[in-house]
Design a protein around this motif. Structure first.
Motif, PDB file in Angstrom:
ATOM      1  N   ALA A 183      37.867  52.192   4.842  1.00 35.88           N
ATOM      2  CA  ALA A 183      37.389  51.399   5.972  1.00 35.88           C
ATOM      3  C   ALA A 183      35.906  51.643   6.216  1.00 35.88           C
ATOM      4  N   GLY A 184      35.490  52.898   6.098  1.00 33.41           N
ATOM      5  CA  GLY A 184      34.083  53.229   6.292  1.00 33.41           C
ATOM      6  C   GLY A 184      33.194  52.632   5.218  1.00 33.41           C
ATOM      7  N   MET A 185      33.685  52.583   3.975  1.00 31.64           N
ATOM      8  CA  MET A 185      32.902  51.977   2.901  1.00 31.64           C
ATOM      9  C   MET A 185      32.757  50.477   3.104  1.00 31.64           C
ATOM     10  N   ASN A 186      33.822  49.830   3.553  1.00 29.00           N
ATOM     11  CA  ASN A 186      33.759  48.382   3.780  1.00 29.00           C
ATOM     12  C   ASN A 186      32.789  48.027   4.909  1.00 29.00           C
ATOM     13  N   ALA A 187      32.723  48.893   5.923  1.00 27.78           N
ATOM     14  CA  ALA A 187      31.831  48.639   7.059  1.00 27.78           C
ATOM     15  C   ALA A 187      30.504  49.381   6.925  1.00 27.78           C
ATOM     16  N   PHE A 188      30.335  50.113   5.834  1.00 22.99           N
ATOM     17  CA  PHE A 188      29.157  50.959   5.617  1.00 22.99           C
ATOM     18  C   PHE A 188      28.933  51.887   6.808  1.00 22.99           C
ATOM     19  N   PHE A 189      30.037  52.513   7.234  1.00 23.32           N
ATOM     20  CA  PHE A 189      30.023  53.465   8.350  1.00 23.32           C
ATOM     21  C   PHE A 189      29.821  54.850   7.742  1.00 23.32           C
ATOM     22  N   LYS A 190      28.579  55.291   7.716  1.00 24.74           N
ATOM     23  CA  LYS A 190      28.216  56.492   6.960  1.00 24.74           C
ATOM     24  C   LYS A 190      28.933  57.747   7.459  1.00 24.74           C
ATOM     25  N   ALA A 191      28.931  57.963   8.769  1.00 16.28           N
ATOM     26  CA  ALA A 191      29.532  59.181   9.316  1.00 16.28           C
ATOM     27  C   ALA A 191      31.015  59.260   8.997  1.00 16.28           C
ATOM     28  N   GLN A 192      31.708  58.134   9.034  1.00 16.09           N
ATOM     29  CA  GLN A 192      33.143  58.130   8.746  1.00 16.09           C
ATOM     30  C   GLN A 192      33.410  58.443   7.277  1.00 16.09           C
ATOM     31  N   VAL A 193      32.637  57.851   6.386  1.00 17.12           N
ATOM     32  CA  VAL A 193      32.828  58.103   4.956  1.00 17.12           C
ATOM     33  C   VAL A 193      32.576  59.570   4.627  1.00 17.12           C
ATOM     34  N   LEU A 194      31.481  60.124   5.116  1.00 14.33           N
ATOM     35  CA  LEU A 194      31.135  61.506   4.805  1.00 14.33           C
ATOM     36  C   LEU A 194      32.117  62.486   5.430  1.00 14.33           C
ATOM     37  N   THR A 195      32.481  62.266   6.686  1.00 21.54           N
ATOM     38  CA  THR A 195      33.394  63.186   7.370  1.00 21.54           C
ATOM     39  C   THR A 195      34.754  63.216   6.692  1.00 21.54           C
ATOM     40  N   ALA A 196      35.300  62.050   6.398  1.00 26.02           N
ATOM     41  CA  ALA A 196      36.609  61.998   5.748  1.00 26.02           C
ATOM     42  C   ALA A 196      36.558  62.607   4.358  1.00 26.02           C
TER      43      ALA A 196
END
Length: 249
Positions: A183-196
């Motif tokens: 989901a973070g990659m699709n929305a380019f949500f950096k904090a979510q991608v890195l944290t997960a």
């Protein structure tokens, strides 16, 4: 004039953002719980299948080739193709992910279990038979304990692999932290991608350390005879097992 950047790290879409951790804490906890649950159940199921297969291959040597061949072929199937093949049987469910991960773990678990059993010294088996041990008692109290190091090596690798592959389950909605990563990659949500992603690494490291600790608890003779030669360690272990009071089949 250019407007100053916002003070909120979420608004800036930073890779490292404390506000993300505080505002999405429950979402992260739920994802971690699902990730661990899927990993543990799938590896446990794989182990439940691998032990009988390894014992069968050890007893019926002609089955070694087919068992190892089939499990290796299963391991080579890409994860997306595996889930697609299982989809007609399990639908879009957590069971689909668990069964797929369990199948992937078989080649690592069976190979290492079989290697551990085949690596038990002949002297240890002879000593057990000399003490009057029957085949079942010899297997449970001598051969399986001495095969623990090799078996645990396979279990550790299979567990870490399962932690990584669980993220692919996000394609069916059951990927634990993988759901957040995709989901973070699709929305380019950096904090979510890195944290997960970091949490996945932490889970893998913690699982590996826990299994390493369990291996040391299950093989006390290896610590007691660390300076001895390999065969000497194995024989010392079987002597302790044979001489241990109260062991009955």
């Amino acid at each position: 004039m250019t407007a100053p950047p916002p003070d909120d790290c979420l608004a800036r879409n930073d890779w490292i953002c404390g506000d993300y951790l505080s505002t999405r804490r429950q979402i992260l906890l739920d994802a971690v719980a699902q990730h661990i649950q899927l990993t543990v159940i799938s590896v446990a199921l794989g182990l439940l299948i691998a032990v009988p297969l390894a014992l069968l291959a050890r007893r019926r040597r002609w089955t070694v080739g087919p068992v190892l061949g089939i499990t290796t072929v299963i391991y080579t199937i890409p994860s997306l193709a595996m889930f697609s093949l299982l989809l007609p049987f399990y639908g879009l469910s957590a069971t689909l992910v668990v069964v797929g991960l369990a199948l992937y773990s078989l080649t690592l678990l069976v190979r290492n279990l079989l290697a551990g059993l085949d690596g038990v010294p002949a002297e240890a088996k002879e000593a057990a038979r000399g003490m009057g041990y029957g085949p079942l008692r010899q297997l449970l109290t001598v051969e399986l304990p001495l095969a623990v190091p090799a078996a645990m090596a396979g279990l550790r690798i299979a567990t870490v692999s399962a932690v990584a592959l669980t993220t692919v389950g996000a394609i069916v909605g059951y990927g634990g932290l993988g759901n957040l990563i995709y989901a973070g990659m699709n929305a380019f949500f950096k904090a979510q991608v890195l944290t997960a992603s970091v949490l996945c690494v932490i889970i893998a490291v913690v699982c590996d350390l826990l299994l390493l600790g369990a291996e040391r608890l299950l093989t006390p003779w290896r610590r007691a005879s660390r300076q001895a030669r390999p065969r000497g360690r194995a024989l010392a272990g079987v002597k302790r097992l044979v001489a241990a009071p109260g062991r009955r089949t």
